[in-house]
Design a protein around this motif. Sequence first.
Motif, mmCIF file in Angstrom:
data_model
loop_
_atom_site.group_PDB
_atom_site.id
_atom_site.type_symbol
_atom_site.label_atom_id
_atom_site.label_comp_id
_atom_site.label_asym_id
_atom_site.label_seq_id
_atom_site.Cartn_x
_atom_site.Cartn_y
_atom_site.Cartn_z
ATOM 1 N N LYS A 37 0.957 -1.226 0.012
ATOM 2 C CA LYS A 37 -0.092 0.013 0.155
ATOM 3 C C LYS A 37 0.646 1.218 0.078
ATOM 4 C CE LYS A 37 -3.434 -1.795 3.173
ATOM 5 N NZ LYS A 37 -3.989 -1.354 4.571
ATOM 6 N N ALA A 38 0.221 2.261 -0.627
ATOM 7 C CA ALA A 38 1.118 3.520 -0.397
ATOM 8 C C ALA A 38 1.013 4.182 1.024
ATOM 9 C CB ALA A 38 0.396 4.572 -1.396
ATOM 10 N N ASN A 39 1.972 4.523 1.439
ATOM 11 C CA ASN A 39 1.911 5.086 2.788
ATOM 12 C C ASN A 39 1.511 6.488 2.429
ATOM 13 O OD1 ASN A 39 2.721 6.560 5.206
ATOM 14 N ND2 ASN A 39 4.744 5.910 5.268
ATOM 15 N N GLU A 40 0.230 6.965 3.220
ATOM 16 C CA GLU A 40 -0.520 7.883 3.077
ATOM 17 C C GLU A 40 0.338 9.251 3.560
ATOM 18 O OE1 GLU A 40 -4.572 9.697 4.615
ATOM 19 O OE2 GLU A 40 -4.817 7.779 3.450
ATOM 20 N N GLU A 41 0.965 9.171 4.764
ATOM 21 C CA GLU A 41 1.823 10.509 4.841
ATOM 22 C C GLU A 41 2.821 10.728 3.872
ATOM 23 O OE1 GLU A 41 3.638 9.526 8.705
ATOM 24 O OE2 GLU A 41 1.844 9.159 9.543
ATOM 25 N N LYS A 42 3.708 9.825 3.483
ATOM 26 C CA LYS A 42 4.405 10.050 2.338
ATOM 27 C C LYS A 42 3.932 10.828 1.144
ATOM 28 C CE LYS A 42 8.746 8.969 3.409
ATOM 29 N NZ LYS A 42 10.083 9.892 3.292
ATOM 30 N N MET A 43 2.828 10.003 0.745
ATOM 31 C CA MET A 43 1.899 10.736 -0.456
ATOM 32 C C MET A 43 1.448 11.974 -0.154
ATOM 33 S SD MET A 43 2.018 8.045 -2.499
ATOM 34 C CE MET A 43 3.609 7.656 -1.452
ATOM 35 N N ILE A 44 1.251 12.337 0.948
ATOM 36 C CA ILE A 44 0.833 13.750 1.434
ATOM 37 C C ILE A 44 1.900 14.650 1.159
ATOM 38 C CG2 ILE A 44 -0.004 15.209 3.221
ATOM 39 C CD1 ILE A 44 -1.710 13.215 3.976
ATOM 40 N N GLU A 45 3.173 14.105 1.666
ATOM 41 C CA GLU A 45 4.367 14.891 1.583
ATOM 42 C C GLU A 45 4.686 15.159 0.174
ATOM 43 O OE1 GLU A 45 8.670 13.431 2.793
ATOM 44 O OE2 GLU A 45 7.351 13.496 4.436
ATOM 45 N N ILE A 46 4.525 14.328 -0.771
ATOM 46 C CA ILE A 46 4.849 14.502 -2.250
ATOM 47 C C ILE A 46 3.803 15.582 -2.844
ATOM 48 C CG2 ILE A 46 4.335 13.320 -4.421
ATOM 49 C CD1 ILE A 46 5.673 10.760 -3.317
ATOM 50 N N ILE A 47 2.421 15.428 -2.491
ATOM 51 C CA ILE A 47 1.506 16.384 -3.036
ATOM 52 C C ILE A 47 2.120 17.809 -2.461
ATOM 53 C CG2 ILE A 47 -0.799 17.193 -2.692
ATOM 54 C CD1 ILE A 47 -1.312 13.979 -2.575
ATOM 55 N N ASN A 48 2.299 18.038 -1.415
ATOM 56 C CA ASN A 48 2.811 19.262 -0.570
ATOM 57 C C ASN A 48 3.722 19.625 -1.560
ATOM 58 O OD1 ASN A 48 0.310 19.098 1.085
ATOM 59 N ND2 ASN A 48 1.502 18.689 2.816
ATOM 60 N N THR A 49 5.022 19.038 -1.576
ATOM 61 C CA THR A 49 6.085 19.498 -2.178
ATOM 62 C C THR A 49 5.519 19.716 -3.748
ATOM 63 O OG1 THR A 49 7.456 18.093 -1.078
ATOM 64 C CG2 THR A 49 8.374 18.907 -3.277
ATOM 65 N N TYR A 50 4.879 19.017 -4.472
ATOM 66 C CA TYR A 50 4.393 19.636 -5.910
ATOM 67 C C TYR A 50 3.770 20.971 -5.792
ATOM 68 C CZ TYR A 50 1.827 19.432 -10.188
ATOM 69 O OH TYR A 50 1.262 19.493 -11.251
ATOM 70 N N LYS A 51 2.717 20.966 -4.730
ATOM 71 C CA LYS A 51 2.147 22.426 -4.654
ATOM 72 C C LYS A 51 2.943 23.440 -4.588
ATOM 73 C CE LYS A 51 -2.338 20.482 -2.944
ATOM 74 N NZ LYS A 51 -3.240 20.793 -1.588
ATOM 75 N N LYS A 52 3.929 23.397 -3.606
ATOM 76 C CA LYS A 52 4.895 24.543 -3.423
ATOM 77 C C LYS A 52 5.514 24.753 -4.553
ATOM 78 C CE LYS A 52 5.485 23.572 1.566
ATOM 79 N NZ LYS A 52 6.658 23.108 2.612
ATOM 80 N N ILE A 53 5.948 23.731 -5.500
ATOM 81 C CA ILE A 53 6.867 24.062 -6.519
ATOM 82 C C ILE A 53 5.900 24.820 -7.565
ATOM 83 C CG2 ILE A 53 7.567 23.050 -8.567
ATOM 84 C CD1 ILE A 53 8.887 20.678 -6.690
ATOM 85 N N GLN A 54 4.782 24.281 -7.739
ATOM 86 C CA GLN A 54 3.831 25.003 -8.508
ATOM 87 C C GLN A 54 3.473 26.362 -8.338
ATOM 88 O OE1 GLN A 54 2.829 23.630 -11.569
ATOM 89 N NE2 GLN A 54 4.414 22.070 -10.515
ATOM 90 N N GLU A 55 3.389 26.644 -6.969
ATOM 91 C CA GLU A 55 3.197 28.106 -6.121
ATOM 92 C C GLU A 55 4.355 29.078 -6.595
ATOM 93 O OE1 GLU A 55 2.558 27.936 -2.264
ATOM 94 O OE2 GLU A 55 0.449 26.746 -2.605
ATOM 95 N N ASN A 56 5.579 28.345 -6.753
ATOM 96 C CA ASN A 56 6.739 29.389 -7.094
ATOM 97 C C ASN A 56 7.237 29.350 -8.478
ATOM 98 O OD1 ASN A 56 7.305 29.610 -4.142
ATOM 99 N ND2 ASN A 56 8.538 27.677 -3.904
ATOM 100 N N LYS A 57 6.440 28.899 -9.157
ATOM 101 C CA LYS A 57 6.613 28.993 -10.730
ATOM 102 C C LYS A 57 6.209 30.354 -11.174
ATOM 103 C CE LYS A 57 7.114 24.480 -12.382
ATOM 104 N NZ LYS A 57 6.581 23.563 -13.319
#
Length: 98
Positions: free
Chosen positions: A78-98
């Motif tokens: 199974k995907a570790n939900e905490e790590k998946m949230i971490e990946i999503i949050n990193t992606y969102k931050k990168i998108q905000e900084n573009k």
Amino acid sequence: MISPEDRMLLSKSIESSRILSTGQKKILKNIIKFEHGIAMSTLVELMNQYKQALFSNIKKLVERGFLIRQKEMVYIYKANEEKMIEIINTYKKIQENK
């Protein structure tokens, strides 16, 4: 818990991740389709690859905490939900900084 809107971003977030290899990304993107986990045999069929070809990447994903391995009748991944949230949050931050 991952919100429905974040769940839609998860695949994109995994794909854009720079901390995962191409093989690891493919595995994760297939496993996240199964909320309750997936057996190795099912993943082998789904990805049309040999178990040996997938095992090394799965082992690394478990060691790094991206996947959780549970013993039922067979091992379920199974995907570790905490790590998946971490990946999503990193992606969102990168998108905000573009």
